[in-house]
Design a protein around this motif. Sequence first.
Motif, short mmCIF file in Angstrom:
data_model
loop_
_atom_site.label_atom_id
_atom_site.label_comp_id
_atom_site.label_asym_id
_atom_site.label_seq_id
_atom_site.Cartn_x
_atom_site.Cartn_y
_atom_site.Cartn_z
N THR A 83 1.18 -5.17 4.14
CA THR A 83 1.00 -5.07 2.69
C THR A 83 1.95 -6.02 1.98
N GLN A 84 1.42 -6.73 0.98
CA GLN A 84 2.25 -7.72 0.31
C GLN A 84 3.44 -7.05 -0.35
N SER A 88 2.51 -4.95 -7.35
CA SER A 88 1.08 -4.89 -7.03
C SER A 88 0.26 -5.81 -7.93
N THR A 91 -1.10 -12.12 -7.29
CA THR A 91 -0.19 -13.16 -6.79
C THR A 91 -0.49 -14.48 -7.49
N LEU A 94 2.48 -18.44 -3.65
CA LEU A 94 3.06 -18.12 -2.36
C LEU A 94 3.74 -19.36 -1.80
N ARG A 105 7.04 -14.91 -2.94
CA ARG A 105 5.84 -14.51 -3.70
C ARG A 105 6.20 -14.31 -5.16
N SER A 107 4.50 -12.81 -8.61
CA SER A 107 3.39 -11.99 -9.09
C SER A 107 3.18 -12.18 -10.59
N GLY A 120 7.15 -9.07 6.75
CA GLY A 120 7.05 -8.52 5.40
C GLY A 120 8.30 -7.77 4.96
N GLU A 399 -2.82 -14.71 1.84
CA GLU A 399 -3.02 -13.43 1.16
C GLU A 399 -4.51 -13.11 1.17
N LYS A 403 -3.09 -7.95 1.34
CA LYS A 403 -2.24 -8.03 2.53
C LYS A 403 -1.92 -9.49 2.83
N LEU A 404 -0.81 -9.66 3.54
CA LEU A 404 -0.38 -11.00 3.95
C LEU A 404 -0.45 -11.11 5.47
#
Length: 758
Positions: A83-84, A88, A91, A94, A105, A107, A120, A399, A403-404
Amino acid sequence: MSIDQTTAAPPDLDFTTPASRRLRQRRMLQDKLAAGGIAVGGVSVIIAVVMIFFYLLYEVAPLFESAKVEPWNVQGKPMVPYTQPGSSADTLYLAVEEQAEIGFRVSGDGQMTFFRAATGELVDQAQLSLPEGVEITSFALLSEASRIFAFGLSNGEIRVLKHSYTATYPNGVRVLTPVIEYPLGEAGIPVADGPIEKFTITNDGDRWGVVAASGGKLGFTRLAMTENLFTGETTVERSEKDLPPLGINPRKLLMTPDLAWLMASAADGKIAVVNLRGTPEITQLLDASEGQITTFRLLLGANSLLIGDDKGKLSQWFFVRSDAGAPELTHIRDFDHAGNAVVSLTTEQRRKGLVSVDQSGELSLYNSTARRTAFNESIFGGPVGQIALAPRSDALLVEQDGKLSFWHVENEHPEISWSVLWEKVWYEGYSEPAFIWQSSASNNDFEPKYSLMPLAFGTLKAAFYAMLLATPLAICGAIYTAYFMVPAMRRKVKPFIELMEALPTVILGFLAGLWLAPFMEANLAGIFTSLLVIPVAVVGFGFLWQNMPERIRFLLPEGWDAALLIPVVILATWFALGIAHPIENLLFAGDLRTWLTNEAGIPYDQRNALVVGIAMGFAVIPTIFSITEDAIFAVPKHLSYGSLALGATQWQTLIRVVLPTASPGIFSALMIGMGRAVGETMIVLMATGNTPIMDVNIFEGMRTLAANIAVEMPESEVGSTHFRILFLAAFVLFLFTFVVNTLAESIRQHLRKKYGSL
């Protein structure tokens, strides 16, 4: 006297004595040892050549290997998507740092998160500090390599940031510490009167430029940073311009680092190009795509524009000077693609490479210069969001659905393809496709140019002019020495010429570069006058000598007449150099070199092919002369005597009997001389301008394959693309020599069969 007394009985020979047997055994042993030694030597030579071939192939083969993309291994196991980390929110950006250890990252709510790229695990976080009621309305990335990005705010300001990494070594262990920096200060920079809908930012040293769209208008803000040398205080000089309406609804803006050009893309596939110098004006409005533009960004160096659309087309554009003299954004090339919409695109930070992912999840790795698809495989199963390539292009962060995933990339030599090596390529900054060799430059965004055509052309050019001088002199000299010259004189001339072969070529190159080239430049007219005067002088002296009274001619021993040509040639050369200046003044306004350049349009370089032809010709002459002379001298005498006895003249005997019989040896001499000329290094290195150009002009220089290897191999990084390209040049030279020698051997065998019955 009786018969018995006058005829002696033959002695009895006994071949069975111990001494005779030992002698025979010793001779048999010596014969076997000699035969074995010769066989071992021959096989060893063949093995050595084969080993050289395979070693060159071993060094060259990695250039043409396809790329590999595999999940990153964590403790020996492939990593699984995680999970990134961080917010939330969507993004915006990156990135991966140099060592491919820490990911970054950004956001949509202004949160900046550092994390372990493979797992992560959270490393650090930072939050963009905003005034009350101010929101983030847009985002722009300066470039992947710079690590500089900016937020556009609802109050008309931008904030410029940079993510950096500091390495420390406590207790001998390397620790990376991420840091957020503010290149233009933490305070906002006003660039518009209202919310910034979209913008682009760039910099060129201390100059910064921002083009922002707000309220349907475009504004260009230029910032110049000046540091006081005494106080260290930095001041900012600011200037603003309004830009004309683009005629399109821009979705994304891009600006070149020199603050000269703005490019804007629209949803309908149109691109507007604005010249920012002086009074801004729209210079082009292009239909760049038949569909909607989905990706729009600059390649490394910001000289090329990459465009991807929903039709699956991915293309490269850059500025080319038109016939009118003005730069125009021009479509250069398309990249092979499956046809699905290109949804994500990023570029390499140290090479002219790019990575794309389409709607179906197909990952593609390209190199723009080579127009090569190094990797093309569907590994994601669907569209992805942001993608980031590590600075060393050995890791990829992706991404997808919140998820990454982290991937290992093996793509060592994407710059090489058949077209790069042997075809014309349209390089950035050039007005048309061309053959160019330029392996390095001082800037990091350099586009390597690895065309072997200029080097192969230079190799053949140098060999051609060397053989043009050496072949007639060597063969004619060998014919005279072997067939007409008296033995006493031959015993002196032949060793003297063969001794020239022992002269180191570096000496010849040194003399050619430091003495011959300047001498020929200063006496160019005299050189060409000598080419006319010397043959006339030799023929004229021969005619006069033949008509001299016999009492004068017989003063010289028979066969030594040729020695008289030495002073004749010297005097003819002196005479030619003497009359060259009046001829030059009469026909060429006093300067032949200037006349060639200005009137005839033929450029003249001091170290040119003519200098190389003369210097390398003298290096090749002994080889061709010696083998040719031996071949002619080895023709059985009964053939020439029989021809003369049947009434043929010496010339007829030479042309119709001796030369055909010796032709296999003469041809071998030419091929060996050709091989010597092709592989010559030091003379070409020191006697030419060493510039890799393709020009048949005899007054221009060149660079050969061998000289290029000698010049650049010490500076190349072991295992790099440049290093392996030099081995490829050696491989090409090896193959050329092998093909020429194989062809020569087949022709020699044909000649031997044809004339072997004489």
